[in-house]
Structures are given as C-alpha cells and as structure tokens.
Design an enzyme around this catalytic site. Sequence first.
Site, short mmCIF file in Angstrom:
data_model
loop_
_atom_site.label_atom_id
_atom_site.label_comp_id
_atom_site.label_asym_id
_atom_site.label_seq_id
_atom_site.Cartn_x
_atom_site.Cartn_y
_atom_site.Cartn_z
N GLN A 260 0.82 -1.22 0.00
CA GLN A 260 0.00 0.00 0.00
C GLN A 260 0.85 1.26 0.00
OE1 GLN A 260 -3.51 -0.23 -0.40
NE2 GLN A 260 -2.56 -2.19 -0.88
N HIS A 263 1.67 2.97 -3.31
CA HIS A 263 0.60 3.64 -4.05
C HIS A 263 0.82 5.15 -4.14
CE1 HIS A 263 -2.60 1.05 -5.39
NE2 HIS A 263 -2.64 0.40 -4.25
N GLU A 328 -9.45 0.91 5.26
CA GLU A 328 -9.90 0.43 3.95
C GLU A 328 -9.62 -1.07 3.83
OE1 GLU A 328 -8.88 1.32 -0.78
OE2 GLU A 328 -7.50 1.97 0.80
N HIS A 329 -8.36 -1.46 4.07
CA HIS A 329 -7.97 -2.88 4.05
C HIS A 329 -7.53 -3.29 5.45
CE1 HIS A 329 -6.86 -1.27 -0.02
NE2 HIS A 329 -7.57 -2.31 -0.40
N ASP A 362 -7.20 -6.79 -4.46
CA ASP A 362 -7.01 -5.77 -5.49
C ASP A 362 -7.28 -6.30 -6.89
OD1 ASP A 362 -6.40 -3.65 -3.90
OD2 ASP A 362 -4.23 -3.76 -4.16
N HIS A 421 -54.68 16.01 2.06
CA HIS A 421 -54.27 14.62 2.27
C HIS A 421 -55.41 13.84 2.91
CE1 HIS A 421 -50.22 15.92 1.38
NE2 HIS A 421 -49.73 14.71 1.57
#
Length: 430
Positions: A260, A263, A328-329, A362, A421
């Site tokens: 990661q 990235h 996230e992971h 991934d 109504h």
Amino acid sequence: MIQFIDLRANKDSDIFDKLASRSQIEYGDIQDRVSDIVNNVKKNGDKAVLEYTGMFDKVELCPDNLAVSQIEIEEAYEKVDKELIEVIKRARKNIAQFHEKQLEKSWFTTDESGVMLGQLYNPIEVVGIYSPGGTAAYPSSVLMNAVPAKVAGVKRIVMATPPGGSDGINPAILVAANEAGVNEIYRVGGSQAIAAMAFGTQSIPKVDKIVGPGNIYVALAKRMVYGYCDIDMIAGPSEILVVADETANPRFVAADLLSQAEHDAIASSLLVTTSERIAKEVQKELEIQLNVLPRKEIAQKSLEGFGAIIIVDDIESAVNVVNRIAPEHLELCVNEPFGLISYIKNAGAIFLGNYSSEPLGDYFAGPNHVLPTSGTARFFSPLNISEFMKKSSIISYSQKALQQVKDDVIRFAEAEGLKAHANAIRVRFE
C-alpha cells in the site's frame, strides 16, 4: 523510518488525527478551479471538453474522434501480453461470480384484508465509469467498476479515460473495458470527463451514476455533480492496517504494508501488534524490502509520513484501534482470525490469515476493491450490486383494507394540517 507508537498503559497518540487529515474532503482553493471546469462543460458541452483536453492533456481532438472505435479496441488486444489477457478474463469471472451472489429479487407480501406491499428492483439505465490514465492506469479498477454494473443488468455502460498523449490510451484499459462489457469509451479525463458524463454533451451521453477512482480534481467534480446524477463515494488515499500476534510472519507483514505504501506518498500502512518482537522484526524487514522497490521514494515517504507500528496490550485493544481507524484494508495475521470477525465493526475489506494477502483483493479474488477510505468504513460499504440498482416501493390496498385504516390516516394528516391529504382518503367513503 516508520514511527513506533506504544498504546499500552492507556496511552494515546495523534496518529488518529493525522490519518484523518489525509481525507480528500478537505479541498481548499482547488474547488474554484474545478467549479469553473464543471460549469463550463455544463454550458458549452463538447467545445469545453475539447478545449480542456488540449490544455491539460496536450491532445487535439474533435467531436468525431472523442469516442474510441471498435478497431482501436481490437488493436489493443494485439498490444497486450496474451497471458495478461487471460488473467483479466479469469479475474472478470471471479468478480462476476462474487457479485452475482449479491443480487436481490423483487418481493411482494399480501394479507387477507387485501393489502399488498412489496419492493421492485430495477437496474440503473446508464452508468458512467471513470478510469484514470498515465501512471495510475489500472485495468483492475475497470473490472471492479464495470463488472458489478453488468451483473446488475445495467444496459449502457459508458467509460471516460484520459487520451494518453502520443502513446494513446493504455491498451490494457481498453481490453479490460471490453471484457467487462463497457459499451462506449470516450477519450476524456479529469474534471471535464466527470462533468461531461453528469450533464451530457453533444457527443458524450448523460449518465445516471458515475463510479471510479481519480485524483482530487476528479473527486471534487464528482462531489459537485452529485444530485444531477448519483456517485459512488469520494475516495481518499489508500490504506492498510495489519493486526499481528506472535504467530505472524514478519516478512509477510512487511511486504503487505509496502504493497500500500507504494501507491502514494500519503497512503497509510499501519501495523497493530501485541508483540514487541514482531514489531522490531517487521521494522527490519521493511528496511530490507524497501531498498529493492522501484517506487522506493514514494513508499518511503508514505511510511515516514503516515505509517506506524503500534504496540498494544492485547488483541481486544488491537480491535479497538481497528474500529477507531476504520481501515480500507484490514489483515488479521493472528492465530485465530475467524474468531475476531464478529468484533470488527468498521473495515472495508477483511483478509483472514497469513496467506490472504491484500493484493488478492485488489486483482483477483472477486470481492470489490473499490472500498471506503479515510475512516468512512464507519458508514460506507464496498462497491456492490446495490449501487447499480434502484428500489421502488409497491403499495396496493383494496376498498376493504382502506376502510379498516382510513380513520388513522385521516387523523394523522389532519394533525399535520394537511387537509387535502385527509380529504383524498375521506372522499372514497362519502
């Protein structure tokens, strides 16, 4: 290189605030520039799109060649390694099979008085996918965004991707799009691509929903067009959190943290462990493995800026850190990973055991890799079939059924001061 944080004995750290600071929700003065682009495309359509393509991508196009032709897609297959094409096909199959299990059916229920209630499911009609270009050209993301839409039954899938300069669009992107069932591809990127799909131009169709990753300009444009169409989420920088006990393999853990870190310089790689030995050995492995990475400089900045090895008293404390960060992971490299699942409340994707490495998610396993980041796993889910479906409520009452509840409805409407109504019910029994 990577900081050590000791959370034993009820200690706290600023790491939580530091991680939150990476969110792309904080956008500053970039918003004005993106707003100008979005409004210009909304007003001038193709003309604005073509001007921005020339300005930002240095590619001169005309309306006739905005769309990628079928011949170009066929040529892309000749440029991509045949083994990679087969991998793309196998990954597409896994992703489709996983998402098929998420399909929901319309349902109806009735009772003896003549009430029928239900929910009707229909796919969104037109979906737009954004696929980044340049060094961030990821055919895996094309699969992850397009395949669930196809499985959901979306009839028209439109993709926008930057023109790619003199080399053109990455051929693997075109192959992945074709394999995933994308119907149309347009060579336009950035904020202008998002605006074009949201509002429609003379050449690019208006879509009902936009999904797909992108930089801050893409993220902000998606945020601005929300309401004109739907969007998936505002994604931030990637992140991984590994929980490890004494049974973890330090070499594996370090490799996954670096997967990661490479990235982005603001990606976050965190280890939470109950073992000082594991903490020290992972630190050594990080230094060894970092030195052979082609993206060493990026990974090193990520580890120094937003990485951490956090030592806690016990697994319960580790789980508390997980739920606070909402990663996230999440990898559970512990002796009994399945025993922890019920305690994990906030995480995008959970990987269980030493051989369930994050890159499986991934690329290949099947669950979607479009995941909530920057703590948004507290209220967002991974991209899934529901994102491409609409639900309509079904209500049917017989005269007998309405007779039984009419007084309740009239009383409620009149209590809110809505006489019309109430009258809509009353006139049926006068």
